[in-house]
Design a protein around this motif. Structure first.
Motif, PDB file in Angstrom:
ATOM      1  N   ASP A 631       0.103 -23.682 -10.764  1.00 30.36           N
ATOM      2  CA  ASP A 631      -0.988 -22.754 -11.080  1.00 30.36           C
ATOM      3  C   ASP A 631      -0.506 -21.310 -11.032  1.00 30.36           C
ATOM      4  O   ASP A 631      -0.886 -20.480 -11.872  1.00 30.36           O
ATOM      5  N   GLN A 632       0.351 -21.010 -10.045  1.00 27.96           N
ATOM      6  CA  GLN A 632       0.871 -19.645  -9.929  1.00 27.96           C
ATOM      7  C   GLN A 632       1.741 -19.299 -11.122  1.00 27.96           C
ATOM      8  O   GLN A 632       1.652 -18.200 -11.676  1.00 27.96           O
ATOM      9  N   ASP A 633       2.599 -20.259 -11.545  1.00 25.50           N
ATOM     10  CA  ASP A 633       3.453 -20.023 -12.719  1.00 25.50           C
ATOM     11  C   ASP A 633       2.609 -19.778 -13.964  1.00 25.50           C
ATOM     12  O   ASP A 633       2.907 -18.889 -14.775  1.00 25.50           O
ATOM     13  N   ILE A 634       1.555 -20.583 -14.117  1.00 26.21           N
ATOM     14  CA  ILE A 634       0.693 -20.428 -15.284  1.00 26.21           C
ATOM     15  C   ILE A 634      -0.047 -19.096 -15.220  1.00 26.21           C
ATOM     16  O   ILE A 634      -0.218 -18.407 -16.229  1.00 26.21           O
ATOM     17  N   SER A 635      -0.469 -18.703 -14.013  1.00 23.54           N
ATOM     18  CA  SER A 635      -1.153 -17.423 -13.852  1.00 23.54           C
ATOM     19  C   SER A 635      -0.245 -16.267 -14.255  1.00 23.54           C
ATOM     20  O   SER A 635      -0.672 -15.328 -14.937  1.00 23.54           O
ATOM     21  N   VAL A 636       1.045 -16.339 -13.837  1.00 25.00           N
ATOM     22  CA  VAL A 636       2.012 -15.310 -14.219  1.00 25.00           C
ATOM     23  C   VAL A 636       2.193 -15.290 -15.729  1.00 25.00           C
ATOM     24  O   VAL A 636       2.238 -14.230 -16.365  1.00 25.00           O
ATOM     25  N   LEU A 637       2.278 -16.515 -16.328  1.00 23.82           N
ATOM     26  CA  LEU A 637       2.450 -16.613 -17.777  1.00 23.82           C
ATOM     27  C   LEU A 637       1.258 -16.011 -18.506  1.00 23.82           C
ATOM     28  O   LEU A 637       1.416 -15.253 -19.476  1.00 23.82           O
ATOM     29  N   LEU A 638       0.048 -16.335 -18.032  1.00 16.78           N
ATOM     30  CA  LEU A 638      -1.144 -15.789 -18.665  1.00 16.78           C
ATOM     31  C   LEU A 638      -1.203 -14.277 -18.501  1.00 16.78           C
ATOM     32  O   LEU A 638      -1.624 -13.563 -19.421  1.00 16.78           O
ATOM     33  N   SER A 639      -0.751 -13.763 -17.325  1.00 19.77           N
ATOM     34  CA  SER A 639      -0.732 -12.313 -17.116  1.00 19.77           C
ATOM     35  C   SER A 639       0.241 -11.649 -18.078  1.00 19.77           C
ATOM     36  O   SER A 639      -0.055 -10.587 -18.650  1.00 19.77           O
ATOM     37  N   GLU A 640       1.405 -12.262 -18.266  1.00 16.77           N
ATOM     38  CA  GLU A 640       2.378 -11.728 -19.210  1.00 16.77           C
ATOM     39  C   GLU A 640       1.812 -11.743 -20.627  1.00 16.77           C
ATOM     40  O   GLU A 640       2.001 -10.787 -21.395  1.00 16.77           O
ATOM     41  N   GLN A 641       1.113 -12.835 -20.967  1.00 15.48           N
ATOM     42  CA  GLN A 641       0.508 -12.913 -22.292  1.00 15.48           C
ATOM     43  C   GLN A 641      -0.561 -11.843 -22.464  1.00 15.48           C
ATOM     44  O   GLN A 641      -0.660 -11.231 -23.537  1.00 15.48           O
ATOM     45  N   ASP A 642      -1.345 -11.603 -21.408  1.00 10.76           N
ATOM     46  CA  ASP A 642      -2.362 -10.547 -21.476  1.00 10.76           C
ATOM     47  C   ASP A 642      -1.721  -9.169 -21.631  1.00 10.76           C
ATOM     48  O   ASP A 642      -2.188  -8.334 -22.414  1.00 10.76           O
ATOM     49  N   ARG A 643      -0.638  -8.935 -20.856  1.00 10.79           N
ATOM     50  CA  ARG A 643       0.058  -7.643 -20.970  1.00 10.79           C
ATOM     51  C   ARG A 643       0.626  -7.465 -22.373  1.00 10.79           C
ATOM     52  O   ARG A 643       0.545  -6.379 -22.956  1.00 10.79           O
ATOM     53  N   GLU A 644       1.194  -8.531 -22.918  1.00  9.77           N
ATOM     54  CA  GLU A 644       1.761  -8.454 -24.260  1.00  9.77           C
ATOM     55  C   GLU A 644       0.665  -8.177 -25.290  1.00  9.77           C
ATOM     56  O   GLU A 644       0.855  -7.388 -26.225  1.00  9.77           O
ATOM     57  N   LYS A 645      -0.490  -8.811 -25.090  1.00 10.17           N
ATOM     58  CA  LYS A 645      -1.599  -8.596 -26.009  1.00 10.17           C
ATOM     59  C   LYS A 645      -2.096  -7.153 -25.929  1.00 10.17           C
ATOM     60  O   LYS A 645      -2.362  -6.511 -26.961  1.00 10.17           O
ATOM     61  N   ARG A 646      -2.207  -6.615 -24.682  1.00 13.31           N
ATOM     62  CA  ARG A 646      -2.647  -5.225 -24.524  1.00 13.31           C
ATOM     63  C   ARG A 646      -1.629  -4.260 -25.129  1.00 13.31           C
ATOM     64  O   ARG A 646      -1.998  -3.249 -25.731  1.00 13.31           O
ATOM     65  N   LYS A 647      -0.324  -4.580 -24.984  1.00 14.83           N
ATOM     66  CA  LYS A 647       0.719  -3.729 -25.562  1.00 14.83           C
ATOM     67  C   LYS A 647       0.623  -3.713 -27.090  1.00 14.83           C
ATOM     68  O   LYS A 647       0.772  -2.664 -27.728  1.00 14.83           O
ATOM     69  N   GLN A 648       0.359  -4.897 -27.669  1.00 16.82           N
ATOM     70  CA  GLN A 648       0.208  -4.965 -29.124  1.00 16.82           C
ATOM     71  C   GLN A 648      -0.978  -4.121 -29.584  1.00 16.82           C
ATOM     72  O   GLN A 648      -0.888  -3.408 -30.591  1.00 16.82           O
ATOM     73  N   LEU A 649      -2.099  -4.214 -28.844  1.00 18.18           N
ATOM     74  CA  LEU A 649      -3.274  -3.426 -29.204  1.00 18.18           C
ATOM     75  C   LEU A 649      -2.985  -1.924 -29.095  1.00 18.18           C
ATOM     76  O   LEU A 649      -3.408  -1.128 -29.950  1.00 18.18           O
ATOM     77  N   LYS A 650      -2.254  -1.536 -28.030  1.00 21.61           N
ATOM     78  CA  LYS A 650      -1.914  -0.120 -27.861  1.00 21.61           C
ATOM     79  C   LYS A 650      -1.002   0.355 -28.991  1.00 21.61           C
ATOM     80  O   LYS A 650      -1.194   1.449 -29.543  1.00 21.61           O
ATOM     81  N   ASP A 651       0.008  -0.466 -29.348  1.00 24.14           N
ATOM     82  CA  ASP A 651       0.929  -0.101 -30.435  1.00 24.14           C
ATOM     83  C   ASP A 651       0.182   0.036 -31.754  1.00 24.14           C
ATOM     84  O   ASP A 651       0.449   0.958 -32.550  1.00 24.14           O
ATOM     85  N   GLU A 652      -0.763  -0.878 -31.995  1.00 24.14           N
ATOM     86  CA  GLU A 652      -1.545  -0.795 -33.225  1.00 24.14           C
ATOM     87  C   GLU A 652      -2.380   0.497 -33.251  1.00 24.14           C
ATOM     88  O   GLU A 652      -2.515   1.148 -34.292  1.00 24.14           O
ATOM     89  N   TRP A 653      -2.947   0.855 -32.095  1.00 23.58           N
ATOM     90  CA  TRP A 653      -3.746   2.084 -32.020  1.00 23.58           C
ATOM     91  C   TRP A 653      -2.885   3.317 -32.282  1.00 23.58           C
ATOM     92  O   TRP A 653      -3.262   4.202 -33.065  1.00 23.58           O
ATOM     93  N   GLU A 654      -1.737   3.377 -31.648  1.00 23.58           N
ATOM     94  CA  GLU A 654      -0.863   4.536 -31.847  1.00 23.58           C
ATOM     95  C   GLU A 654      -0.390   4.615 -33.291  1.00 23.58           C
ATOM     96  O   GLU A 654      -0.277   5.714 -33.845  1.00 23.58           O
ATOM     97  N   ARG A 655      -0.102   3.461 -33.900  1.00 23.21           N
ATOM     98  CA  ARG A 655       0.323   3.474 -35.303  1.00 23.21           C
ATOM     99  C   ARG A 655      -0.798   4.007 -36.201  1.00 23.21           C
ATOM    100  O   ARG A 655      -0.566   4.800 -37.119  1.00 23.21           O
ATOM    101  N   TRP A 656      -2.022   3.592 -35.896  1.00 26.74           N
ATOM    102  CA  TRP A 656      -3.163   4.055 -36.696  1.00 26.74           C
ATOM    103  C   TRP A 656      -3.371   5.568 -36.519  1.00 26.74           C
ATOM    104  O   TRP A 656      -3.648   6.278 -37.484  1.00 26.74           O
ATOM    105  N   VAL A 657      -3.234   6.067 -35.282  1.00 30.04           N
ATOM    106  CA  VAL A 657      -3.393   7.502 -35.020  1.00 30.04           C
ATOM    107  C   VAL A 657      -2.342   8.297 -35.784  1.00 30.04           C
ATOM    108  O   VAL A 657      -2.637   9.334 -36.400  1.00 30.04           O
ATOM    109  N   ASN A 658      -1.093   7.830 -35.761  1.00 34.04           N
ATOM    110  CA  ASN A 658      -0.022   8.536 -36.483  1.00 34.04           C
ATOM    111  C   ASN A 658      -0.286   8.554 -37.985  1.00 34.04           C
ATOM    112  O   ASN A 658      -0.065   9.575 -38.659  1.00 34.04           O
ATOM    113  N   GLU A 659      -0.748   7.439 -38.512  1.00 35.17           N
ATOM    114  CA  GLU A 659      -1.061   7.385 -39.950  1.00 35.17           C
ATOM    115  C   GLU A 659      -2.195   8.359 -40.280  1.00 35.17           C
ATOM    116  O   GLU A 659      -2.191   8.999 -41.338  1.00 35.17           O
TER     117      GLU A 659
END
Length: 708
Positions: A631-659
């Motif tokens: 369960d702990q391993d899966i929790s870490v994996l899900l946290s990493e997936q959430d962080r990656e998802k938030r990073k993608q959203l942030k990158d998309e936002w910054e790209r849109w602002v620059n455009e």
């Protein structure tokens, strides 16, 4: 198939009446992954179809009849017998005659539509007695060559090496301890894992047009059954779901497994040739593993319309109710003034006769023992009281009887372990203008089966729902008036019924206990719009409240860890399902258009003894260490997936602002020109002024005549 095509056409806004079907041609050899049942049959039985004789039988030892009796004998006797088993092809019955006398030769050939029907006809009529002198001998036409080519000398049979079959219980060994479920949406059937840790459904197997009406798990989860025009089929395996057996029954409408999965009951109803007659009913009981018909029943729908909870064209379903637990030793049906009990060793009536019970209205087997309860209403205008009786099988001994007076209605509820039977009795008041409710509790396992009578605090309350705690000693009752009835919990432990608590004014009309007890869902379906309350009966407290708007179905998984709520296509709003934890936390939601079915895959009972299960429960921390790490391993994996998802959203936002900055820069000179040379884009640096301007819009001349 036509219904699915119509639904897809409506979704795509296609008018089927305007389609020129003759102009549509598929590329050579292309079926777009959709196999018809006929193609499926040709694949499996290609040798029989190529030879052309697989659906032909030869019936020998027929009476020899003269020419003047030929037509009556062929149509009125032979065809009448064999057309009940399957569809005989046009010109498919040929009875050879002597050229000189015109007499028949004592045998005939019959061709059916399918080899399965021919096999069934051979099995059902070989040895059939048409009078004392004529016993039918029936063989498949393909077998004649085998009989003609029997060698003169015996040779030992070839011994083929043993090839183990696929483990049909392999899904139970899932390392993650997950459960499977099947869904039917549109034309697709999908089997999926409930991966609650990953908060998603993990696909196992998907197949379009797998069934023509519905799917059904066997009681222990070994098989998945599908229904087709030609009959039923069962499928199983680890991941591929291979077809294991077919059961030929043309136009089958309903199926039912015995509790131990040994037998399958199939049902069909056929319209009569005379509109004034009732439908003709055909029931077959198959051996699940061999596909052999163990017994068939035929008759009018009226013969099978007594009792039950409703079914098809007025026939109660299931027609046969199984007794004796998972041993599948007995099955019974209720007829007019009789209970017919059969044993599965010979598939005949016990002692070759039914149990006569005048005016019997209902009967119900114990879930675990060969005991059934019957209800008989009042007779003779109340001179003979109503009664509930318990019978032991195979002795047919009456174990207990309770007379009941002024009875309006009666329903029987067995506890899942067969320890208790609760009988809800609605009685008339003295004025006969209203009714009130009481309960009779039978303690089946105790000496002489004592009976306890109890009533609700307000016996005039309407009982909306009653449900026993599985494997436990408690039950719940929803009672009172809508829209906010009360819910009461009782215990029968200690030899006396005791009320535990009453929850006032709940939006509930249905009860769903966890398979292991302890927890129950108070559900408000239909008019209550899917209100859900997750309640702990151990702690007598609400764990959570939630809503699945317009929910039509609720089903616990077999372990009691998760719950599925669904909205089927009966209601067209947000079809699909949601998965919840036992304590009311929503895990995930999946929407599906034209959603028809959600079914958890049942699990067989545990091989662990109650003592071993109790030991594991006491030492749960020791066993749970491994799973805590997972369960702990899966929790870490899900946290990493959430962080990656938030990073993608942030990158998309910054790209849109620059455009957007680049776009604004490209239009700066144009905006400056529109502002008469002012360079700033900041609105606060400008002062808004009102300027009045006059503009001549139009000038017209009009001559006004002199009033004089």
């Amino acid at each position: 198939m036509v219904d699915v095509m119509s639904m897809e056409a409506a979704r795509l806004n296609i008018d089927l009446s305007s389609v020129d079907w003759d102009s549509i041609q598929l590329p050579p050899g292309e079926d777009f992954g959709i196999k018809s049942d006929d193609e499926d049959l040709k694949e499996e039985d290609s040798l029989e179809f190529d030879a052309g004789f697989g659906s032909i039988i030869i019936v020998d030892n027929l009476p020899v009849v003269p020419k003047e009796k030929f037509e009556k004998f062929e149509g009125g006797v032979v065809r009448n017998i064999y057309s009940q088993i399957g569809v005989i092809k046009e010109n498919g019955l040929w009875m050879p005659v002597e050229e000189d006398t015109g007499k028949t030769r004592g045998y005939c050939f019959i061709e059916y539509n399918t080899p399965q029907e021919a096999e069934l006809a051979k099995e059902k009529t070989n040895g059939y007695k048409l009078g004392r002198a004529h016993i039918f001998a029936v063989n498949m036409f393909d077998e004649i060559d085998k009989f003609m080519n029997v060698p003169d000398e015996w040779a030992p049979p070839e011994i083929k090496p043993y090839v183990p079959g696929e483990n049909l219980q392999q899904w139970l060994t899932d390392e993650k301890g997950r459960d499977q479920f099947v869904i039917r949406a549109g034309s697709d059937i999908e089997v999926l894992w409930n991966d609650a840790r990953q908060v998603k459904a993990d696909p196992v197997y998907k197949r379009p047009f797998w069934t023509e009406s519905f799917v059904q798990w066997s009681p222990l989860g070994t098989y998945l059954a599908t229904v087709h025009r030609q009959g039923a089929a069962v499928w199983g395996g680890a991941a591929t779901f291979n077809r294991l057996m077919r059961y030929a029954h043309p136009q089958v409408k309903l199926i039912d497994f015995s509790p131990g999965e040994k037998y399958l009951v199939t049902y069909s109803s056929h319209e009569p040739s005379n509109p004034r007659d009732t439908h003709r009913v055909v029931l077959n009981i198959f051996d699940v593993r061999t596909g052999k018909v163990m017994r068939d029943f035929r008759g009018s729908a009226d013969e099978y319309a007594v009792g039950g909870a409703g079914g098809f064209t007025g026939v109660s379903w299931p027609v046969f109710r199984w007794g004796g637990g998972r041993e599948d030793k007995y099955f019974a049906r209720m007829g007019k003034n009789v209970i017919s009990v059969y044993e599965t060793e010979t598939f005949s009536l016990i002692d070759k006769k039914s149990i006569k019970v005048e005016n019997v209205m209902d009967f119900s087997w114990s879930p675990t023992d060969p005991i059934f309860a019957i209800f008989v209403p009042e007779l003779g205008g109340g001179n003979q009281p109503a009664r509930v009786s318990l019978f032991q099988i195979p002795s047919k001994e009456e174990l207990r009887q309770k007379n009941l007076f002024s009875v309006s209605d009666c329903k029987m509820y067995w506890q899942s372990s067969g320890e208790y039977l609760a009988v809800k009795v609605d009685r008339y008041t003295k004025t006969k203008k209203s009714t009130y409710t009481g309960f009779e509790l039978f303690r089946i396992k105790e000496r002489d089966i004592p009976i306890e009578v109890f009533e609700l605090d307000n016996k005039n309350d309407k009982v909306i729902s009653f449900a026993w705690e599985p494997k436990g000693h408690r039950f719940a009752v929803i009672h009172g008036d809508n829209p906010r009835p009360d819910v009461s919990f009782y215990s029968v432990k200690g030899g006396k019924v005791a009320k535990l608590t009453t929850l006032k004014q709940k939006q509930a009309n249905a009860l769903y206990w966890s398979p292991d007890g302890r927890f129950v869902i108070l559900a408000g379906l239909k008019g209550f719009n899917g209100q859900l309350e997750f309640y702990s009966v151990d702690e007598l407290e609400t764990m959570a409240t939630a809503e699945h708007f317009m929910a039509t179905d609720i089903e616990w998984d077999p372990t009691g860890r998760f719950v599925a709520t669904s909205v089927t296509s009966v209601d067209q709003m947000e079809n699909g399902f949601q998965i919840w934890s036992f304590n009311g936390k929503q895990l995930y939601r999946i929407l599906k258009d034209h959603f028809f079915q959600f079914l958890w895959r049942p699990r067989p009972p545990s091989f662990l003894s109650p003592e071993k299960e109790e030991e594991i429960a006491k030492n749960l921390k020791k066993y749970s260490k491994k799973y805590d790490v997972q369960d702990q391993d899966i929790s870490v994996l899900l946290s990493e997936q959430d962080r990656e998802k938030r990073k993608q959203l942030k990158d998309e936002w910054e790209r849109w602002v620059n455009e957007w900055i680049i776009y604004r820069g490209d239009g700066k000179m144009e905006r400056q020109m529109l502002r008469d040379g002012e360079a700033s884009d900041v609105e606060e640096e400008y002062e808004a002024k009102e300027v009045e301007a006059e503009e001549l819009l139009d000038v017209s001349e009009e001559i006004i005549p002199d009033a004089a």
